[in-house]
Each structure stands twice: as structure tokens, then as C-alpha cells.
Design an enzyme around this catalytic site. Structure first.
Site, PDB file in Angstrom:
ATOM      1  N   ASP A  68       0.800  -1.251   0.203  1.00  0.00           N
ATOM      2  CA  ASP A  68       0.028  -0.029   0.021  1.00  0.00           C
ATOM      3  C   ASP A  68       0.713   1.106   0.126  1.00  0.00           C
ATOM      4  OD1 ASP A  68       0.864  -0.656   2.550  1.00  0.00           O
ATOM      5  OD2 ASP A  68      -1.091  -1.248   3.353  1.00  0.00           O
ATOM      6  N   ASN A 137      -7.130  -3.406  14.233  1.00  0.00           N
ATOM      7  CA  ASN A 137      -8.739  -3.594  14.092  1.00  0.00           C
ATOM      8  C   ASN A 137      -8.882  -4.788  13.086  1.00  0.00           C
ATOM      9  OD1 ASN A 137      -7.698  -2.516  11.597  1.00  0.00           O
ATOM     10  ND2 ASN A 137      -9.177  -0.923  11.701  1.00  0.00           N
ATOM     11  N   HIS A 139      -7.321  -5.030  10.264  1.00  0.00           N
ATOM     12  CA  HIS A 139      -6.814  -4.966   8.657  1.00  0.00           C
ATOM     13  C   HIS A 139      -5.461  -5.446   8.383  1.00  0.00           C
ATOM     14  CE1 HIS A 139      -4.596  -0.800   9.811  1.00  0.00           C
ATOM     15  NE2 HIS A 139      -3.833  -1.848   9.455  1.00  0.00           N
ATOM     16  N   GLU A 144      -9.785  -1.791   5.559  1.00  0.00           N
ATOM     17  CA  GLU A 144     -10.277  -1.797   6.831  1.00  0.00           C
ATOM     18  C   GLU A 144     -11.622  -2.722   7.157  1.00  0.00           C
ATOM     19  OE1 GLU A 144      -8.504  -0.283   8.887  1.00  0.00           O
ATOM     20  OE2 GLU A 144      -7.833   1.721   8.566  1.00  0.00           O
TER      21      GLU A 144
HETATM   22  C1  F6R Z   1       1.613  -1.945   6.034  1.00  0.00           C
HETATM   23  C2  F6R Z   1       0.188  -2.335   6.157  1.00  0.00           C
HETATM   24  C3  F6R Z   1      -0.578  -2.558   7.444  1.00  0.00           C
HETATM   25  C4  F6R Z   1       0.299  -2.811   8.444  1.00  0.00           C
HETATM   26  C5  F6R Z   1      -0.596  -2.982  10.036  1.00  0.00           C
HETATM   27  C6  F6R Z   1       0.307  -3.208  11.123  1.00  0.00           C
HETATM   28  O1  F6R Z   1       2.155  -1.959   4.734  1.00  0.00           O
HETATM   29  O2  F6R Z   1      -0.264  -2.746   5.222  1.00  0.00           O
HETATM   30  O3  F6R Z   1      -1.690  -3.412   7.294  1.00  0.00           O
HETATM   31  O4  F6R Z   1       1.027  -4.027   8.457  1.00  0.00           O
HETATM   32  O5  F6R Z   1      -1.138  -1.560  10.018  1.00  0.00           O
HETATM   33  O6  F6R Z   1       1.325  -2.167  11.393  1.00  0.00           O
HETATM   34  P1  F6R Z   1       2.530  -2.163  12.412  1.00  0.00           P
HETATM   35  O7  F6R Z   1       3.404  -3.416  11.965  1.00  0.00           O
HETATM   36  O8  F6R Z   1       3.198  -1.064  12.191  1.00  0.00           O
HETATM   37  O9  F6R Z   1       1.818  -2.525  13.748  1.00  0.00           O
END
Ligand code: F6R
Length: 264
Positions: A68, A137, A139, A144
């Protein structure tokens, strides 16, 4: 799905990297790796970089596709995923920058950004192994809760919770966290031939339990991985703390036959 419960972050890194290396060894030098940003995969990238430095892994002909990108951040902004991937993946892993792809978060290109990214993944032959983190959450990518379980790469709106969680990368100022992102869809992620998801810390325990053991539901996008034939969750004890079948996962991991063991 396989669930590997590790004592600490460095073991999470070692075992998730071993999963990636195993796929790379099977696929060959042109392996296509899907890469996440955020804190969770940093230990994975460090362990992969150690393999590269030791001459045990060569990713110089590999390709990488980021999950992303934020909408509206210049590509050279330190928190853009273009720049984050360059710093944490491309350079330490020795991947040729011309084979590293990140979705286009430029507002001008948004109407076609998803389609162009899907075409680039297809042209590379698809993703061999997708590295994922998970949001508090549930995702994955920036899909989301309530994202379509068959969604493709597109623009999404971040929830207030995700923006709050990511404010730590923006001087703790939620107003600095972009409101929109371009993300691979859940259907896009499911197309990867193998998936390894890493999660650490108590804050991830509910999301991990919902993804692994909860119902398949768009309210926990990570639960869509229950539909994938080849998924490994590599988590620490804190992130595993709400798994009701933790003993079973430990037993299954310890009793793996020799041919299925990871070289970590
Ligand atoms: C990152 C992404 C997100 C993260 C998620 C966890 O490219 O797509 O899904 O993997 O938000 O983030 P962290 O690892 O920082 O807790």
C-alpha cells in the site's frame, strides 16, 4: 493455517524470514515478494538481510511489491511507503530498485492507480510470498473492516483507529496521517501463492485471535486468510495470548516432520 508462537521478536523475525527464504529457494532467483511496511516486519527484513549478507540468499533478481501507499505524500517524504520500502527493504535486501513497485498515491493518478498496480503484479507473474502485518482492528494492507473480501487494489479511507495507531510515525499528530491510501485488495492478497503474517505485542492479540479463530467476516479483514491454502502466522507470546488453540499450534509446530521444518 499454520500458527508459530515465538518467545520474542528476533525469533519471529528468524522464522518468518525462514518461510520467505524457503519459498525463494523453491521459486528461484526471480522470486516475487510482497512486502508490508510498519513495525511488524522489521525483524523479518533484518533476518532476511542477515541471510543476504552471509551469502545464503541472493535477491538481486527478485521483485518486490508493496502492499500500500498513502495518498498525497510526496514519494520522498520519509513516511511515504515509497521511501520506507527503499530504506527497510530495497537497500538492505539488495533488491534492484527497478524491480520494486509501490502503488501510486499521487492524487492525480488515483482513478487508474489500482488497475495499473494489478497489471504490474500480473506482468511479474504474481506474488510468490506475501509478507503481512495486521492492524489492531484486523486490517491487512489498508483494507479496513467492511472491505469486500474479494476487493482489488484501490483507494481506501483509513479509519480513525488506524490513523491513531500510525500517528506514532507522524510525531504523534493524527492530523498529519493521511486520510486515504491505495492498497492491494483482499482478493489481490489472496492471489499470492503463499502468505506469512507477523504480529507482536498484546495490542495485536484480539486481531490475531479474530483472524485465526474467529468467523470469516469483513469486520475482521485478516480473517479472509482462512480461505488461503498456504498461510503461516508467526507471532510472539503476547500476540498469541487470546488464541484458544495455542497448545495445539505449539504441538503442531514441534511435531513437524523433518521435511516440513524451517531452516531458521
Ligand atoms: C503496512 C500495512 C498494514 C500494517 C498494519 C500493522 O504496509 O499494510 O496493514 O501491516 O497496520 O502495522 P504495524 O506493523 O506497524 O503494527
Amino acid at each position: 493455517m499454520d500458527v508459530i508462537i515465538c518467545p520474542d521478536e528476533s525469533r519471529v523475525g528468524a522464522l518468518s524470514a525462514a518461510t520467505v527464504a524457503q519459498v525463494a529457494a523453491t521459486v528461484g532467483p526471480r522470486v516475487v515478494i510482497g512486502v508490508a511496511t510498519g513495525s511488524s516486519p522489521l525483524a523479518t527484513y533484518a533476518a532476511l538481510a542477515a541471510r543476504v549478507d552471509a551469502g545464503k540468499l541472493d535477491l538481486s533478481q527478485a521483485s518486490a511489491f508493496a502492499l500500500d501507499e498513502y495518498v498525497g505524500l510526496p514519494v520522498d517524504h520519509p513516511e511515504s511507503y515509497h521511501d520506507t520500502i527503499r530504506r527497510t527493504v530495497t537497500e538492505p535486501l539488495g533488491i534492484d530498485p527497478s524491480r520494486v513497485y509501490v502503488p501510486d498515491g499521487d492524487p492525480e493518478g488515483l482513478p487508474t492507480a489500482g488497475q495499473r498496480y494489478e497489471a504490474a503484479i500480473e506482468a511479474a507473474g504474481g506474488v510468490d510470498i506475501q509478507i503481512l502485518g495486521i492492524g489492531t482492528n484486523g486490517h491487512i494492507g489498508f483494507n479496513e473492516p467492511t472491505s469486500s473480501l474479494s476487493s482489488r487494489t484501490r483507494m481506501t479511507t483509513l479509519t480513525a483507529r488506524t490513523r491513531q495507531d500510525n500517528a506514532r510515525f507522524f510525531c504523534d499528530n493524527i492530523d498529519e496521517v493521511p486520510q486515504h491510501a491505495v492498497t492491494q485488495g483482499l482478493g489481490t492478497i489472496l492471489d499470492a501463492r503463499a502468505v506469512v503474517l507477523v504480529a507482536m505485542g498484546e495490542g495485536k492479540a484480539a486481531a490475531v485471535a479474530a483472524a485465526v479463530e474467529g468467523p470469516l467476516t469483513a469486520m475482521c479483514p485478516g480473517s479472509v486468510l482462512q480461505m488461503h491454502p498456504r498461510v503461516t502466522f508467526v507471532v510472539d507470546e503476547a500476540a498469541a495470548s487470546l488464541l484458544t488453540m495455542a497448545d495445539y499450534y505449539r504441538e503442531a509446530h514441534q511435531s513437524r516432520p523433518a521435511w516440513a521444518r524451517l531452516d531458521a
